[in-house]
Design a protein around this motif. Structure first.
Motif, PDB file in Angstrom:
ATOM      1  N   PHE A   1       0.854  -1.202   0.000  1.00  0.00           N
ATOM      2  CA  PHE A   1       0.000   0.000   0.000  1.00  0.00           C
ATOM      3  C   PHE A   1       0.877   1.234   0.000  1.00  0.00           C
ATOM      4  O   PHE A   1       1.905   1.271   0.694  1.00  0.00           O
ATOM      5  CB  PHE A   1      -0.910   0.021   1.236  1.00  0.00           C
ATOM      6  N   GLY A   2       0.485   2.253  -0.778  1.00  0.00           N
ATOM      7  CA  GLY A   2       1.229   3.501  -0.746  1.00  0.00           C
ATOM      8  C   GLY A   2       1.016   4.343  -1.990  1.00  0.00           C
ATOM      9  O   GLY A   2       0.191   4.035  -2.858  1.00  0.00           O
ATOM     10  N   LEU A   3       1.789   5.428  -2.078  1.00  0.00           N
ATOM     11  CA  LEU A   3       1.750   6.335  -3.218  1.00  0.00           C
ATOM     12  C   LEU A   3       2.532   5.730  -4.370  1.00  0.00           C
ATOM     13  O   LEU A   3       3.721   5.448  -4.250  1.00  0.00           O
ATOM     14  CB  LEU A   3       2.343   7.692  -2.835  1.00  0.00           C
ATOM     15  N   VAL A   4       1.866   5.536  -5.495  1.00  0.00           N
ATOM     16  CA  VAL A   4       2.494   4.937  -6.657  1.00  0.00           C
ATOM     17  C   VAL A   4       3.234   5.983  -7.483  1.00  0.00           C
ATOM     18  O   VAL A   4       4.364   5.790  -7.914  1.00  0.00           O
ATOM     19  CB  VAL A   4       1.444   4.231  -7.535  1.00  0.00           C
ATOM     20  N   GLN A   5       2.569   7.117  -7.709  1.00  0.00           N
ATOM     21  CA  GLN A   5       3.104   8.125  -8.610  1.00  0.00           C
ATOM     22  C   GLN A   5       2.336   9.421  -8.408  1.00  0.00           C
ATOM     23  O   GLN A   5       1.174   9.407  -7.990  1.00  0.00           O
ATOM     24  CB  GLN A   5       2.978   7.644 -10.055  1.00  0.00           C
ATOM     25  N   ALA A   6       2.975  10.541  -8.709  1.00  0.00           N
ATOM     26  CA  ALA A   6       2.302  11.839  -8.749  1.00  0.00           C
ATOM     27  C   ALA A   6       2.644  12.496 -10.076  1.00  0.00           C
ATOM     28  O   ALA A   6       3.822  12.648 -10.417  1.00  0.00           O
ATOM     29  CB  ALA A   6       2.742  12.719  -7.588  1.00  0.00           C
ATOM     30  N   ASN A   7       1.623  12.860 -10.838  1.00  0.00           N
ATOM     31  CA  ASN A   7       1.816  13.433 -12.160  1.00  0.00           C
ATOM     32  C   ASN A   7       1.494  14.926 -12.155  1.00  0.00           C
ATOM     33  O   ASN A   7       0.483  15.351 -11.576  1.00  0.00           O
ATOM     34  CB  ASN A   7       0.916  12.736 -13.179  1.00  0.00           C
ATOM     35  N   VAL A   8       2.341  15.707 -12.802  1.00  0.00           N
ATOM     36  CA  VAL A   8       2.136  17.143 -12.964  1.00  0.00           C
ATOM     37  C   VAL A   8       2.142  17.446 -14.456  1.00  0.00           C
ATOM     38  O   VAL A   8       3.043  16.989 -15.179  1.00  0.00           O
ATOM     39  CB  VAL A   8       3.225  17.962 -12.254  1.00  0.00           C
ATOM     40  N   LEU A   9       1.153  18.195 -14.930  1.00  0.00           N
ATOM     41  CA  LEU A   9       1.080  18.487 -16.364  1.00  0.00           C
ATOM     42  C   LEU A   9       0.732  19.950 -16.600  1.00  0.00           C
ATOM     43  O   LEU A   9       0.100  20.606 -15.758  1.00  0.00           O
ATOM     44  CB  LEU A   9       0.065  17.571 -17.047  1.00  0.00           C
ATOM     45  N   LEU A  10       1.144  20.441 -17.752  1.00  0.00           N
ATOM     46  CA  LEU A  10       0.783  21.774 -18.222  1.00  0.00           C
ATOM     47  C   LEU A  10       0.333  21.644 -19.671  1.00  0.00           C
ATOM     48  O   LEU A  10       1.058  21.105 -20.513  1.00  0.00           O
ATOM     49  CB  LEU A  10       1.965  22.728 -18.118  1.00  0.00           C
ATOM     50  N   ARG A  11      -0.880  22.138 -19.960  1.00  0.00           N
ATOM     51  CA  ARG A  11      -1.465  22.021 -21.294  1.00  0.00           C
ATOM     52  C   ARG A  11      -1.665  23.420 -21.885  1.00  0.00           C
ATOM     53  O   ARG A  11      -2.234  24.299 -21.227  1.00  0.00           O
ATOM     54  CB  ARG A  11      -2.800  21.276 -21.216  1.00  0.00           C
ATOM     55  N   ASP A  12      -1.198  23.613 -23.108  1.00  0.00           N
ATOM     56  CA  ASP A  12      -1.312  24.894 -23.787  1.00  0.00           C
ATOM     57  C   ASP A  12      -2.217  24.737 -25.007  1.00  0.00           C
ATOM     58  O   ASP A  12      -1.986  23.873 -25.860  1.00  0.00           O
ATOM     59  CB  ASP A  12       0.082  25.372 -24.224  1.00  0.00           C
TER      60      ASP A  12
END
Length: 265
Positions: free
Chosen positions: A99-110
């Motif tokens: 159990f735990g945090l798998v991934q954190a995604n950050v995105l920027l869309r233009d």
């Protein structure tokens, strides 16, 4: 208005994908939060160090993946999505629970172009590694990911006067630590039978480019999903659906159910 409405009803639906994004921009100063819960199950085959089959088991994965999207400007949209999983694997030697945090995604869309019918956007995404486990079942990989994605959205008028849209997203994902890079291709078809419902059919495709180092990820996967979104009021909606792994290479194929609570403010 048609284009922005389409985004409001599709931004959080790509649950199998690392980031949930559509071609349409989030209106400036507005926030969309989609809290997605999925349950995935797949039969797995065990192998020993000599490559011989050692038995069959079942892999179960429950994931909570809230997606937050904010309109920075009329053309720039910022997104963030942590993914938390509880997984178990039974029926094979040396397996258990994680159990735990798998991934954190950050995105920027233009948004490069938008009119009443079409929208074209370019998106960059960074996948931040989660809490990888050393033993089975593996919770996450320790490598970072970097993705470039082109997004095209088109509003449709379907037979019978129904409103709809299609969203097409080719992408290329760069992997670290010896994992194979990937071509990605996602397609969404949305149909709106009335003012409160949206029906979606989606295809998510991953194709490895090159070969991974031993012990790292090298696979192809072709996944389809169907879901429905019900507006409860102007700020709250619920989604329910399922996905099926239709084919692939070097990966087990399973099925999942999905529910989500959407909030807009």
């Amino acid at each position: 208005m048609k284009a922005r409405f389409a985004l409001a009803l599709m931004s959080g639906l790509a649950t199998p994908a690392a980031a949930l994004a559509g071609a349409w921009p989030e209106p400036q100063g507005r926030t969309l939060v989609i809290n997605t819960l999925s349950y995935y199950q797949v039969a797995v085959q065990g192998y020993n160090q000599f490559g011989k089959p050692t038995g069959k088991g079942v892999y179960r994965q429950t994931e909570f993946a809230p997606y937050i999207e904010y309109g920075l400007t009329p053309t720039l949209t910022l997104g963030f999505q942590p993914r938390v999983q509880a997984i178990s694997q039974s029926g094979l030697p040396n397996t258990g629970h994680s159990f735990g945090l798998v991934q954190a995604n950050v995105l920027l869309r233009d948004t490069l172009y938008e009119d009443d019918t079409n929208v074209i956007s370019l998106q960059g995404q960074i996948g931040i590694p989660g809490n990888a486990t050393s033993g089975p079942p593996q919770l996450a990989q320790s490598n970072a990911e970097y993705e470039a994605r082109l997004l095209y959205g088109h509003n449709l008028t379907l037979p019978g006067g129904l409103a709809g849209f299609i969203d097409i997203e080719p992408a290329y994902r760069f992997e670290e630590n010896g994992s194979a890079n990937q071509f990605r291709g996602d397609v969404t078809l949305g149909v709106k039978p009335d003012s409160d419902w949206l029906l979606l059919a989606q295809s998510f495709n991953t194709i490895s480019n090159g070969h991974a180092q031993p012990g790292e990820t090298d696979y192809n996967l072709y996944r389809v999903e169907v879901s429905a979104v019900r507006n409860l009021n102007q700020t709250v909606a619920v989604q329910f659906g399922a996905w099926h792994d239709a084919g692939g290479k070097n990966i087990s194929l399973g099925n999942a159910g999905v529910v989500a609570l959407w909030l807009r403010f």
